[in-house]
Write an enzyme that holds these catalytic residues in place. Structure first.
Site, PDB file in Angstrom:
ATOM      1  N   ASP A  82      64.031   3.967  65.133  1.00 63.90           N
ATOM      2  CA  ASP A  82      64.024   3.542  63.484  1.00 63.90           C
ATOM      3  C   ASP A  82      65.102   3.779  62.664  1.00 63.90           C
ATOM      4  O   ASP A  82      64.769   4.950  62.091  1.00 63.90           O
ATOM      5  CB  ASP A  82      62.751   3.672  62.473  1.00 63.90           C
ATOM      6  CG  ASP A  82      61.967   2.956  61.840  1.00 63.90           C
ATOM      7  OD1 ASP A  82      63.157   2.285  60.795  1.00 63.90           O
ATOM      8  OD2 ASP A  82      60.598   2.870  61.670  1.00 63.90           O
TER       9      ASP A  82
ATOM     10  N   ARG B  52      65.332   2.161  58.940  1.00 63.16           N
ATOM     11  CA  ARG B  52      64.913   1.801  57.579  1.00 63.16           C
ATOM     12  C   ARG B  52      65.154   2.777  57.018  1.00 63.16           C
ATOM     13  O   ARG B  52      64.620   4.437  57.753  1.00 63.16           O
ATOM     14  CB  ARG B  52      63.775   1.369  57.935  1.00 63.16           C
ATOM     15  CG  ARG B  52      62.920  -0.210  58.509  1.00 63.16           C
ATOM     16  CD  ARG B  52      62.642  -0.968  58.782  1.00 63.16           C
ATOM     17  NE  ARG B  52      60.909   0.006  59.499  1.00 63.16           N
ATOM     18  CZ  ARG B  52      60.192   0.007  60.004  1.00 63.16           C
ATOM     19  NH1 ARG B  52      59.547  -1.259  59.617  1.00 63.16           N
ATOM     20  NH2 ARG B  52      59.566   0.561  60.863  1.00 63.16           N
TER      21      ARG B  52
HETATM   22  N1  LIG Z   1      64.259  -2.891  67.049  1.00 62.65           N
HETATM   23  C1  LIG Z   1      63.557  -3.388  67.433  1.00 62.65           C
HETATM   24  N2  LIG Z   1      62.822  -4.079  65.959  1.00 62.65           N
HETATM   25  C2  LIG Z   1      61.004  -4.763  66.176  1.00 62.65           C
HETATM   26  C3  LIG Z   1      60.280  -5.050  67.089  1.00 62.65           C
HETATM   27  N3  LIG Z   1      59.839  -5.749  66.868  1.00 62.65           N
HETATM   28  C4  LIG Z   1      59.665  -5.706  65.959  1.00 62.65           C
HETATM   29  N4  LIG Z   1      60.922  -5.497  65.657  1.00 62.65           N
HETATM   30  C5  LIG Z   1      60.356  -5.001  63.652  1.00 62.65           C
HETATM   31  O1  LIG Z   1      60.208  -3.639  63.247  1.00 62.65           O
HETATM   32  C6  LIG Z   1      59.584  -4.433  61.671  1.00 62.65           C
HETATM   33  C7  LIG Z   1      58.692  -4.095  61.674  1.00 62.65           C
HETATM   34  O2  LIG Z   1      58.104  -4.233  60.275  1.00 62.65           O
HETATM   35  P1  LIG Z   1      56.509  -3.450  60.084  1.00 62.65           P
HETATM   36  O3  LIG Z   1      55.739  -4.507  60.086  1.00 62.65           O
HETATM   37  O4  LIG Z   1      57.004  -3.810  58.394  1.00 62.65           O
HETATM   38  O5  LIG Z   1      56.826  -1.954  60.090  1.00 62.65           O
HETATM   39  P2  LIG Z   1      56.138  -1.100  61.219  1.00 62.65           P
HETATM   40  O6  LIG Z   1      56.855   0.134  61.263  1.00 62.65           O
HETATM   41  O7  LIG Z   1      55.078  -2.028  62.481  1.00 62.65           O
HETATM   42  O8  LIG Z   1      54.485  -0.689  59.804  1.00 62.65           O
HETATM   43  P3  LIG Z   1      53.165  -0.984  59.411  1.00 62.65           P
HETATM   44  O9  LIG Z   1      53.760  -2.472  59.436  1.00 62.65           O
HETATM   45  O10 LIG Z   1      53.619  -1.322  57.848  1.00 62.65           O
HETATM   46  O11 LIG Z   1      51.992  -0.330  60.119  1.00 62.65           O
HETATM   47  C8  LIG Z   1      60.583  -5.292  61.583  1.00 62.65           C
HETATM   48  O12 LIG Z   1      61.723  -5.393  61.253  1.00 62.65           O
HETATM   49  C9  LIG Z   1      60.416  -6.115  63.335  1.00 62.65           C
HETATM   50  O13 LIG Z   1      61.354  -6.984  63.170  1.00 62.65           O
HETATM   51  C10 LIG Z   1      61.985  -4.309  68.634  1.00 62.65           C
HETATM   52  O14 LIG Z   1      60.981  -4.904  69.635  1.00 62.65           O
HETATM   53  N5  LIG Z   1      62.439  -4.007  68.651  1.00 62.65           N
END
Ligand SMILES: Nc1nc2c(ncn2[C@@H]2O[C@H](COP(=O)(O)OP(=O)(O)OP(=O)(O)O)[C@@H](O)[C@H]2O)c(=O)[nH]1
Ligand SMILES: [Zn+2]
EC number: 3.5.4.25
Length: 345
Positions: free
Chosen positions: A278, A280
């Site tokens: 991650d 971020r």
């Molecule tokens: N690198 C990567 N990013 C992903 C993948 N699937 C989803 N994402 C990204 O993950 C992020 C998901 O963000 P959120 O739903 O805000 O965060 P989270 O960490 O799941 O936390 P909460 O939903 O708040 O519990 C987005 O920026 C998506 O584009 C993946 O397989 N790889």
């Protein structure tokens, strides 16, 4: 233009820039014509992130896969620019034998290397850089490069009323701009948040989930559910943060998806590409809340890093669970986030 924004534009455009004592250009975008000019002998070494070097079996055995110690690869005569491009692209790892043997060289300025790679990550490019001789006409200090890679200050650019399908209460949209890199981020103010800690969602951009309704993740349903919960609560704040792919950018997320097609999970795919699980951070989200006059939130999330990230930047955050039903395509992804990334529930 801000220096950070200019540096990111230069890397994306395949131009050279000097960070501290290190002159670099992105492997992904620098053209062969450009390399013939700046590196006529084809000797420029290649800077890789520690995570990518580990995936290639190059990092020190004691380093973990997410180690941030960059590695410099020397140019053997067989290592031409096309082979380097294939070497840095993890999506091609399954289509060829690992090239080698690869020789690593000592990094003269590891801090500049770290900062330059952080800029490449922030630019949404693969974290791999040519290291060139001499100085580029565009120069920034290590400090300036670090700031551009981790923006933490915003100004409000514009605000307006926005009627939204999921809401039966009025909403306002506020556009903000990060001072360090010029990136644009959005706050959606639902109803009349105010008084006690407002119900808040930090939503990281997900083009595939938010726009196309991709079933690989839970982003779209989480976004819609958050808006409905805010409306029911009388108000709330949704921050739409431009952190596509957990901060690795759109093209890299699609590369991660291609690796997932080959059987890697979401964490392994990020690491093989040369990123942390991650990328971020939440300094900018905290700055956006402060710009809205908010220093206390009830945060819809299952991700403890979001709570810790806000708290680290002076925002008091209490968690409200935000789990949506899984589907057959994202069940494994959600399970991995719990097992490997510390997600709750
Ligand atoms: N690198 C990567 N990013 C992903 C993948 N699937 C989803 N994402 C990204 O993950 C992020 C998901 O963000 P959120 O739903 O805000 O965060 P989270 O960490 O799941 O936390 P909460 O939903 O708040 O519990 C987005 O920026 C998506 O584009 C993946 O397989 N790889
Ligand atoms: Zn998503």
């Amino acid at each position: 233009m801000r220096k950070g924004a200019e540096a990111i534009a230069a890397l994306r455009a395949g131009r050279a820039l000097t960070v501290g004592s290190l002159t670099v250009a992105a492997v992904e975008t620098a053209s062969d014509a450009f390399l013939r000019l700046l590196d006529p002998g084809g000797r420029a070494p290649v800077l890789l992130s520690g995570a990518r070097a580990a995936a290639l079996g190059l990092a020190n055995q004691r380093d973990s896969a997410s180690s941030r110690e960059p590695v410099l690869i020397e140019r053997a005569s067989w290592l031409d620019s096309a082979t380097v491009r294939s070497l840095v692209d993890a999506a091609r790892d399954f289509d060829r034998f690992g090239p080698g043997p690869l020789q690593t060289a000592t990094l003269d300025d590891p801090k500049a290397a770290q900062a330059a790679l952080a800029l490449a990550r922030r630019s949404g490019l693969m974290p791999a850089l040519w290291v060139l001789e001499g100085e580029a006409s565009f120069h920034l200090s290590i400090e300036e490069a670090r700031d551009a890679a981790r923006p933490a200050h915003v100004t409000i650019a514009a605000r307006a009323v926005l009627p939204v399908e999921a809401l039966d209460v009025p909403a306002q949209i506020v556009a903000m701009r990060a001072e360090e890199d010029g990136s644009e981020h959005v706050a959606l103010l639902v109803g009349a948040p105010g008084g006690r800690a407002p119900l808040t969602r930090l939503h990281s951009e997900c083009l595939t989930g938010d726009v196309f309704g991709s079933l690989k993740c839970d982003c779209g349903p989480q976004l819609q559910a958050a808006l409905r919960l805010m409306a029911a609560d009388g108000g709330g704040i949704l921050l739409y943060l431009r952190q596509e792919g957990r901060g690795i950018g759109l093209a890299n997320k699609i590369r991660a998806y291609a690796l997932q097609d080959r059987g890697l999970d979401t964490v392994e795919a990020n690491q093989r590409l040369g990123f942390a699980d991650d990328e971020r951070d939440y300094a900018l989200a905290a700055a956006m809340l402060r710009a809205l006059g908010v220093d206390r939130v009830r945060l819809l999330t299952n991700n403890p890093a979001k709570l810790a990230g806000l708290e680290a930047h002076g925002i008091t955050a209490e968690r409200v669970a935000h789990r949506l039903p899984a589907n057959p395509h994202n069940a494994h992804y959600l399970a991995i986030k719990q097992a490997k990334s510390g997600h709750l529930d």
